[in-house]
Design a protein around this motif. Structure first.
Motif, short mmCIF file in Angstrom:
data_model
loop_
_atom_site.label_atom_id
_atom_site.label_comp_id
_atom_site.label_asym_id
_atom_site.label_seq_id
_atom_site.Cartn_x
_atom_site.Cartn_y
_atom_site.Cartn_z
N SER A 16 0.70 -1.31 7.44
CA SER A 16 -0.71 -0.94 7.36
C SER A 16 -1.16 -0.81 5.91
O SER A 16 -2.23 -1.30 5.53
N ARG A 17 -0.33 -0.16 5.09
CA ARG A 17 -0.68 0.00 3.68
C ARG A 17 -0.71 -1.34 2.95
O ARG A 17 -1.54 -1.58 2.08
N ASP A 20 -3.95 -3.00 3.86
CA ASP A 20 -5.04 -2.38 3.11
C ASP A 20 -5.09 -2.89 1.67
O ASP A 20 -6.17 -3.03 1.09
N ASP A 24 -0.29 -8.11 2.67
CA ASP A 24 0.44 -8.39 3.90
C ASP A 24 0.82 -9.86 4.08
O ASP A 24 1.75 -10.17 4.81
N TYR A 56 -2.63 4.76 13.57
CA TYR A 56 -1.74 3.60 13.42
C TYR A 56 -1.45 3.06 14.82
O TYR A 56 -1.50 3.80 15.80
#
Length: 151
Positions: A16-17, A20, A24, A56
């Motif tokens: 997820s980070r 952001d 990714d 999440y």
């Protein structure tokens, strides 16, 4: 150890980070356990609930077992504690502790919340979030640094 608590929580948060930070597409994350007793199972319901409560998505995780090829297949292998570190063959230039990147307590273990209460999962989530932020910052610096000879 079984890939149903700590490491899948770290996997979900780190992915997820990375998304952001728009990294990714350049970084692959995988998680596994050193034992195979939960292979194919979803994460522990308490871990999943803790992640879901923090917005999440834990639904895609299925436990897998560590493969000895990972230190050569991946750039970095990060484990949750010293026992896991011993199970994967010890510290090397590509293998270390997840919390080596923790700005609050570098090199500490991520405690296994499996045998405790819900507060243990929340404690692990806080550790994983701040450590993931530090990992993403380090990756962002590394990935944005030009490699000599490449444009």
């Amino acid at each position: 150890m079984g890939n149903i608590c700590r490491s899948p929580m770290a996997h979900v948060v780190l992915e997820s980070r990375l998304a952001d930070a728009r990294l990714d597409d350049r970084v692959e994350v995988a998680s596994s356990g050193t034992g195979g007793w939960h292979v194919g199972h979803p994460m522990d319901p308490r871990a999943a609930a803790t992640l879901a409560a923090a917005d999440y998505d834990p639904s895609r995780h299925r436990a897998q077992q560590y493969d000895t090829s990972w230190p050569t297949a991946y750039d970095v292998v990060l484990v949750m504690d010293e026992s896991n570190l011993a199970d994967v063959g010890g510290r090397t230039d590509r293998v270390g502790l997840f919390r080596d990147f923790d700005p609050t307590d570098p090199g500490a273990a991520v405690p296994d919340p499996y045998y405790g209460g819900d507060d243990g999962f929340e404690e692990v989530l806080a550790m994983v979030e701040r450590t993931s932020d530090a990992i993403v910052a380090a990756l962002a610096d590394t990935l944005r640094t030009p490699v000599e000879g490449l444009d």
